[in-house]
Motif scaffolding. Structure first.
Motif, short mmCIF file in Angstrom:
data_model
loop_
_atom_site.label_atom_id
_atom_site.label_comp_id
_atom_site.label_asym_id
_atom_site.label_seq_id
_atom_site.Cartn_x
_atom_site.Cartn_y
_atom_site.Cartn_z
N SER A 113 0.86 -0.48 0.36
CA SER A 113 0.28 0.31 -0.22
C SER A 113 0.99 1.23 0.28
N LYS A 171 -1.70 7.99 -1.88
CA LYS A 171 -2.80 8.45 -3.09
C LYS A 171 -1.59 9.34 -4.15
N ARG A 194 -2.10 4.96 -4.78
CA ARG A 194 -2.08 3.62 -3.79
C ARG A 194 -1.49 2.31 -3.38
#
Length: 222
Positions: free
Chosen positions: A96, A99, A159
């Motif tokens: 992860s 953004k 992301r």
């Protein structure tokens, strides 16, 4: 102004310059055509295209590709996917990421520090995906001696970040590396909508029909 004040100001200026030099670039690192040539985000590929579904990533099948899932036995979870192709090994992981900012620049710096601390020769090169880390690690004499080459590649997506390690022929041969990079670019990352801290490994799972073994989830034709 006293001489002490002048020297103190100069020292402060030098410290500020050093801090700026150490600042990490947080921009995204990805080829300009990533959205159309990969690695892809799940939202960027046709739903009907066939893939081997491993949860956090999907692998495009092709002739001659062998896939092995690396399992952390203590945690009982899949932590990486190893792809054997063209006399090479490509190990991939997806994490992860924020953004609006990237992580590959920071990861490269951390990897360089870690690898140099382990005695490896490390240099950076520009590749088709952006900056790469190229390493040469000494091989013990009882294992044949010499050095073992590896290349670390990474691409920042929306992301997520996809990281790969190239070993074998692709690490040293440009033509072979081009084939393996093509394989890397066909990978689809499935980030999902759940909130995750930056740097968390995207969950991977063993596909149906593959039983985990002692060293991983076994090898299977993709």
């Amino acid at each position: 102004m006293s001489e002490y004040e002048v020297n103190e100001s100069a020292a402060d200026a030098q410290e500020t310059t050093e801090e700026a030099a150490e600042a990490v670039d947080t921009s995204k690192s990805a080829p300009a055509d990533r959205e159309t040539a990969g690695p892809f985000d799940f939202a960027e590929v046709p739903a009907m295209r066939p893939y081997v579904d491993l949860g956090g990533i999907k692998i495009a099948p092709r002739e001659g590709l062998q896939m092995r899932l690396e399992v952390d036995e203590r945690a009982q979870r899949v932590v990486a996917v190893s792809l054997e192709y063209a006399e090479s090994l490509l190990q991939v992981q997806a994490f992860s990421a924020p953004k609006s900012s990237g992580m590959w620049h920071q990861i490269r710096r951390d990897l360089t520090t870690q690898l140099e601390g382990q005695g490896a020769e490390v240099r950076e090169e520009d590749g088709v995906l952006g900056a790469e880390i190229v390493t040469a690690t000494a091989v013990p004499a009882d294992q044949g001696g010499g050095t073992r080459a590896a290349r670390f590649i990474g691409v920042d997506g929306p992301r997520w970040i996809l990281r790969g390690i190239l070993m074998g022929k692709a690490a040293v041969d440009a033509e072979t590396r081009e084939q393996v990079i093509e394989l890397f670019r066909e990978i689809v990352v499935v980030r999902g909508d759940l909130p995750m801290p930056p740097g968390d490994l995207l969950p991977l799972r063993v596909p149906a029909g593959v039983q985990p073994g002692a060293q991983g989830a076994g090898a299977t034709d993709a």
